[in-house]
Scaffold this active site. Structure first.
Site, PDB file in Angstrom:
ATOM      1  N   SER A 154       2.037   5.236  -2.099  1.00 53.38           N
ATOM      2  CA  SER A 154       1.984   5.920  -3.334  1.00 53.38           C
ATOM      3  C   SER A 154       3.195   4.861  -4.062  1.00 53.38           C
ATOM      4  CB  SER A 154       2.571   7.212  -3.206  1.00 53.38           C
ATOM      5  OG  SER A 154       3.712   7.329  -2.397  1.00 53.38           O
ATOM      6  N   THR A 155       3.998   4.658  -3.585  1.00 49.86           N
ATOM      7  CA  THR A 155       5.436   3.696  -4.464  1.00 49.86           C
ATOM      8  C   THR A 155       4.849   2.570  -4.857  1.00 49.86           C
ATOM      9  OG1 THR A 155       6.944   5.082  -3.232  1.00 49.86           O
ATOM     10  CG2 THR A 155       7.867   3.307  -4.642  1.00 49.86           C
TER      11      THR A 155
ATOM     12  N   SER B 111       0.776  -1.288   0.079  1.00 51.60           N
ATOM     13  CA  SER B 111       0.076   0.188  -0.060  1.00 51.60           C
ATOM     14  C   SER B 111       0.795   1.204  -0.080  1.00 51.60           C
ATOM     15  CB  SER B 111      -0.937  -0.102   1.460  1.00 51.60           C
ATOM     16  OG  SER B 111      -1.863  -1.112   1.211  1.00 51.60           O
TER      17      SER B 111
ATOM     18  N   LYS C  81       6.061   2.153   9.219  1.00 53.34           N
ATOM     19  CA  LYS C  81       4.874   2.002   8.242  1.00 53.34           C
ATOM     20  C   LYS C  81       3.609   2.340   8.790  1.00 53.34           C
ATOM     21  CE  LYS C  81       4.936  -1.556   5.650  1.00 53.34           C
ATOM     22  NZ  LYS C  81       4.546  -0.765   4.562  1.00 53.34           N
TER      23      LYS C  81
ATOM     24  N   ALA D 291       7.386   2.207   2.572  1.00 47.53           N
ATOM     25  CA  ALA D 291       7.727   2.337   3.869  1.00 47.53           C
ATOM     26  C   ALA D 291       7.820   4.042   4.199  1.00 47.53           C
ATOM     27  CB  ALA D 291       9.072   1.860   4.478  1.00 47.53           C
ATOM     28  N   ASP D 292       7.264   4.185   5.479  1.00 49.32           N
ATOM     29  CA  ASP D 292       7.435   5.860   5.616  1.00 49.32           C
ATOM     30  C   ASP D 292       8.854   6.376   6.072  1.00 49.32           C
ATOM     31  OD1 ASP D 292       4.530   6.318   5.008  1.00 49.32           O
ATOM     32  OD2 ASP D 292       4.146   4.897   6.508  1.00 49.32           O
TER      33      ASP D 292
ATOM     34  N   GLU E 298      -0.714  -4.871   6.475  1.00 53.16           N
ATOM     35  CA  GLU E 298       0.450  -4.693   5.880  1.00 53.16           C
ATOM     36  C   GLU E 298       1.408  -5.889   6.437  1.00 53.16           C
ATOM     37  OE1 GLU E 298       1.296  -0.542   3.765  1.00 53.16           O
ATOM     38  OE2 GLU E 298       1.587  -0.855   5.756  1.00 53.16           O
TER      39      GLU E 298
END
Length: 225
Positions: A29-30, A27, A96, A85-86, A105
């Site tokens: 944007s990337t 999940s 995340k 990953a954030d 996730e």
């Protein structure tokens, strides 16, 4: 215009996907870019893949693009999951849950033989904590969990959709974001959090990522030692 780093990382991850395998769709944007490019490759090469998703959004996107997306319990294991990953540190530990999908996730990640994270360079950090740690909590008694986190000096805040409405996850839970920038032992914190009644899951993904792909030209690949 999409971030070139995200595109580079997502594109590089395609080389890890083999025919006749089970693929976890992450999940964010990337991961969204990866799903789009995976669908293009599956169509172009007539591949046979079974996919499982880490969020309703990723499931809907995969199905819309023609991928064979099935419930997780319909597969015995996942060969490889590609997720974002954030924040990620040099040891490939990460935070995340910026997209509020951390619970699903982590379930998919734990069921996966290989976990690949795709990020742009801005997500790299010398130590975790610059990104707030998301904690998924049951709505019932969530105020008491909030107070518990406040007592731990983690500066909790409920994630909101607007000034009056709390965000709810795909599993109808709340997210409380906390500050872990001053926490030295994140493994110990993760163990303590998951034992507290009312906490469903936290966004510390420790010792989970096997391969990190950083979107540069060319993409930089880091494997867990």
């Amino acid at each position: 215009m999409e971030n070139p780093g995200k595109i580079a990382a997502a594109t590089a991850a395609l080389s890890y996907i083999e025919d006749n395998t089970v693929v976890g769709l992450g999940s964010g944007s990337t991961a969204k870019i990866f799903i789009e490019k995976l669908a293009e490759r599956v169509a172009a090469e007539n591949m046979t893949l079974t996919c499982v998703a880490t969020s309703h959004f990723s499931e809907d996107l995969g199905l819309k693009l023609g991928l064979n997306v099935v419930p997780l319990d319909e597969v015995t294991s996942v060969d490889v999951t590609v997720d974002g990953a954030d924040e990620v540190d040099p040891q490939l530990n990460g935070i995340k849950g910026g997209g509020a999908a951390l619970f699903f996730e982590k379930i998919v990640a734990k069921a996966s033989k290989q976990n690949i994270w795709v990020v742009d360079p801005s997500k790299e950090s010398p130590r975790l904590g610059s990104f707030k740690l998301p904690i998924e909590v049951l709505p019932f008694g969530s105020g008491h969990v909030f107070n518990y986190l406040a007592d731990m000096d983690l500066d909790p805040t409920f994630r909101m959709l607007d000034e009056q409405t709390r965000l709810t996850t795909d599993s109808a839970n709340y997210i409380i974001d906390v500050d872990v920038s001053k926490v030295d032992d994140l493994h110990a914190l993760g163990d303590e959090l998951i034992r507290h009644t009312g906490i469903v899951e936290h966004g510390l993904f420790l010792d989970i990522c096997d391969t990190l792909i950083v979107g540069e030209e060319p993409a930089r690949v880091i494997n867990r030692h």
